[in-house]
Design a protein around this motif. Structure first.
Motif, short mmCIF file in Angstrom:
data_model
loop_
_atom_site.label_atom_id
_atom_site.label_comp_id
_atom_site.label_asym_id
_atom_site.label_seq_id
_atom_site.Cartn_x
_atom_site.Cartn_y
_atom_site.Cartn_z
N ALA A 1 -11.55 18.92 -6.61
CA ALA A 1 -11.23 20.36 -6.65
C ALA A 1 -10.48 20.79 -5.39
N GLU A 2 -10.76 20.11 -4.28
CA GLU A 2 -10.05 20.42 -3.03
C GLU A 2 -8.66 19.79 -2.98
N GLY A 3 -8.34 19.02 -3.99
CA GLY A 3 -7.03 18.36 -4.01
C GLY A 3 -6.98 17.06 -3.23
N ALA A 4 -8.17 16.56 -2.83
CA ALA A 4 -8.18 15.31 -2.05
C ALA A 4 -8.20 14.10 -2.99
N LEU A 5 -7.85 12.96 -2.44
CA LEU A 5 -7.89 11.71 -3.20
C LEU A 5 -9.12 10.92 -2.75
N PHE B 1 -0.73 7.49 2.83
CA PHE B 1 -0.71 8.76 2.10
C PHE B 1 -0.28 9.95 2.94
N ALA B 2 -0.47 9.87 4.27
CA ALA B 2 -0.18 11.04 5.11
C ALA B 2 1.26 11.56 4.94
N PRO B 3 2.26 10.66 4.98
CA PRO B 3 3.64 11.17 4.82
C PRO B 3 3.88 11.84 3.48
N LEU B 4 3.02 11.56 2.51
CA LEU B 4 3.19 12.16 1.18
C LEU B 4 2.41 13.47 1.08
N GLY B 5 1.70 13.81 2.16
CA GLY B 5 0.92 15.05 2.15
C GLY B 5 -0.37 14.95 1.36
N VAL B 6 -0.85 13.70 1.16
CA VAL B 6 -2.10 13.54 0.39
C VAL B 6 -3.28 13.34 1.35
N THR B 7 -4.33 14.13 1.17
CA THR B 7 -5.54 13.99 1.96
C THR B 7 -6.47 13.00 1.29
N VAL B 8 -6.87 11.98 2.03
CA VAL B 8 -7.77 10.99 1.43
C VAL B 8 -9.19 11.21 1.92
N ALA B 9 -10.18 10.74 1.15
CA ALA B 9 -11.58 10.87 1.53
C ALA B 9 -12.31 9.59 1.16
N GLN B 10 -13.09 9.06 2.11
CA GLN B 10 -13.80 7.81 1.88
C GLN B 10 -15.15 8.07 1.21
N VAL B 11 -15.41 7.33 0.14
CA VAL B 11 -16.72 7.41 -0.54
C VAL B 11 -17.27 6.00 -0.65
N LEU B 12 -18.40 5.75 0.02
CA LEU B 12 -19.01 4.42 -0.05
C LEU B 12 -20.27 4.50 -0.89
N LEU B 13 -20.35 3.67 -1.89
CA LEU B 13 -21.49 3.73 -2.82
C LEU B 13 -22.19 2.37 -2.89
N THR B 14 -23.48 2.41 -3.15
CA THR B 14 -24.18 1.18 -3.53
C THR B 14 -24.66 1.36 -4.96
N HIS B 15 -25.00 0.26 -5.58
CA HIS B 15 -25.51 0.32 -6.94
C HIS B 15 -26.76 1.20 -6.99
N MET C 1 0.83 -1.21 0.00
CA MET C 1 0.00 0.00 0.00
C MET C 1 0.87 1.26 0.00
N ARG C 2 1.96 1.22 0.77
CA ARG C 2 2.85 2.40 0.79
C ARG C 2 3.46 2.63 -0.59
N ARG C 3 3.88 1.55 -1.22
CA ARG C 3 4.50 1.67 -2.54
C ARG C 3 3.48 2.22 -3.56
N ILE C 4 2.26 1.65 -3.52
CA ILE C 4 1.25 2.11 -4.48
C ILE C 4 0.88 3.56 -4.20
N ALA C 5 0.81 3.92 -2.92
CA ALA C 5 0.50 5.31 -2.57
C ALA C 5 1.55 6.25 -3.18
N ALA C 6 2.82 5.86 -3.06
CA ALA C 6 3.88 6.71 -3.61
C ALA C 6 3.77 6.79 -5.13
N GLU C 7 3.41 5.67 -5.75
CA GLU C 7 3.25 5.68 -7.21
C GLU C 7 2.08 6.57 -7.63
N ILE C 8 1.00 6.50 -6.85
CA ILE C 8 -0.16 7.33 -7.17
C ILE C 8 0.21 8.80 -7.03
N GLN C 9 0.89 9.09 -5.94
CA GLN C 9 1.26 10.50 -5.69
C GLN C 9 2.15 11.04 -6.82
N ALA C 10 3.03 10.18 -7.33
CA ALA C 10 3.93 10.63 -8.39
C ALA C 10 3.17 11.01 -9.66
#
Ligand code: GLU
Length: 356
Positions: free
Chosen positions: A128-132, A93-107, A30-39
């Motif tokens: 728009a807020e720069g969150a992931l 994501f926190a060490p990378l300075g990325v703010t995450v937001a949880q979105v739970l959806l149903t069909h 997860m840390r590795r993928i987070a860094a890849e996403i941030q890049a």
């Protein structure tokens, strides 16, 4: 570099789906993928993550012996595991300075036009807020009839919702395989990919490659490119966006359908079927007409006005999908009858039709 690959570098909105297997065991992944996403994030590129893993993490957290079968226990596992999943993403994501937001959806959220629209606006506001945004299915309330199928399908419905240009499905396989050989490029999903992916899931995913191919069909019809690749490979995201030959690329469909028609075709579940005579099939597919009651030979199911229906020919082959303007009982009463007032006789209006 083939043109289809070089286009990927220009994707401004990317939906990335990561499966449970890639995530649940290993924080390091997860840390590795987070860094890849941030890049890859930054000016000109936004990423929406669809993350599985709640059930697998919840099973461990609750000390269950293996993945339960009963739906209530699966839902319990998801409820317990979703907090672990989000905590781990926060941590990564926190060490990378990325703010995450949880979105739970149903069909059911996306099947309802107004609720789906709210979800779309909320996702745009988060970006728009720069969150992931990190999306998962709201498993705790999702029973069979309202489930997406799986997160591959969920991700394919998020594509038109956020107007993404690229969907990446990370898994633990190299891509679509033909025997032991990776298929680098698929242009026609039906012809080239379906036969290699095993049994058709007929729209309801069950995981595995068949589910990914169905998700790819839907997302490419929404105009996005899709890449299925191995999430365990370091640098895989960067390589995909750089246009390198990794995974399987499904090229965007030349027959792109707009967001509303895509919703009719893939998000809504058909509540019934209309059987057409050959003349009506021609009127729809060759002349772009609305479906009139006079061309309907039979009505199946118990749909209401406004519900989605499948439209089949006399051999049972699906030729279109659409929204019914009449209930099943009204359509049955009028089937085969010519009427003077054409408006009364419209069973599916051409604006609400998706032709295959
Ligand atoms: N929503 C499920 C979970 O978080 C996963 C479904 C899927 O991976 O298809 O465990």
């Amino acid at each position: 570099m083939p043109p289809a690959r070089s286009q990927l570098a220009r994707a401004r909105r990317v939906v990335l789906k990561i499966g449970s297997k890639t995530l649940s065991q290993d924080r390091e992944a997860m840390r590795r993928i987070a860094a890849e996403i941030q890049a890859l994030r930054g000016p000109g590129r936004e990423i929406v993550l669809v993350s599985s893993g709640a059930i697998a993490l919840g099973v461990a957290k609750l000390g269950m012996r293996g993945r339960p079968r009963e739906i209530a226990r699966l839902q319990a596992a998801a409820a317990a595991g979703q907090t672990v999943l989000m905590n781990r993403w926060e941590e990564a994501f926190a060490p990378l300075g990325v703010t995450v937001a949880q979105v739970l959806l149903t069909h059911a959220d996306l099947a309802d036009r107004a609720r789906g629209n709210n979800a779309r606006l909320a996702l745009s506001a988060l970006l728009a807020e720069g969150a992931l945004p990190i999306i998962n299915e709201n498993d705790t309330v999702a029973v069979e009839e309202i489930k997406f199928g799986d997160n591959d399908q969920l991700a394919s419905m998020v594509v038109p919702l956020v107007d993404a240009e690229l969907l990446v499905l990370l898994s633990d396989v190299e891509g679509l395989l033909d025997g032991a050989t990776r298929v680098p490029l698929v242009v026609d999903v039906e012809q080239e990919a379906r036969p290699l992916a095993g049994a058709s899931t007929s729209g309801v995913g069950t995981g595995g490659m068949a589910s990914k191919v169905e998700a790819a069909r839907r997302a490419t019809l929404a105009g996005a490119a899709v890449v299925v690749a191995d999430g365990r490979v370091h640098g895989v995201l960067e390589a995909i966006l750089a246009g390198e030959d990794v995974g399987t690329l499904f090229a965007p469909s030349a027959r792109r359908i707009g967001a509303r028609r895509h919703w009719i075709a893939f998000t809504l579940r058909p509540r019934g079927a209309l059987v057409l005579d050959p003349g009506a099939v021609d009127a729809l597919s060759k002349r772009g007409r609305s479906l009139l009651a006079v061309g309907v030979l039979g009505v199946r199911g118990d749909f209401r006005k406004g519900d989605a229906v499948t439209i089949v020919d006399v051999t049972g082959r699906e030729v279109a999908r659409g929204l019914a303007r009449l209930s099943a009982s009204d359509a049955t009463a009028m089937a085969g009858r010519a009427t003077d007032g054409e408006e009364d006789a419209v069973v599916v209006h051409r604006d609400d039709l998706v032709l295959w």
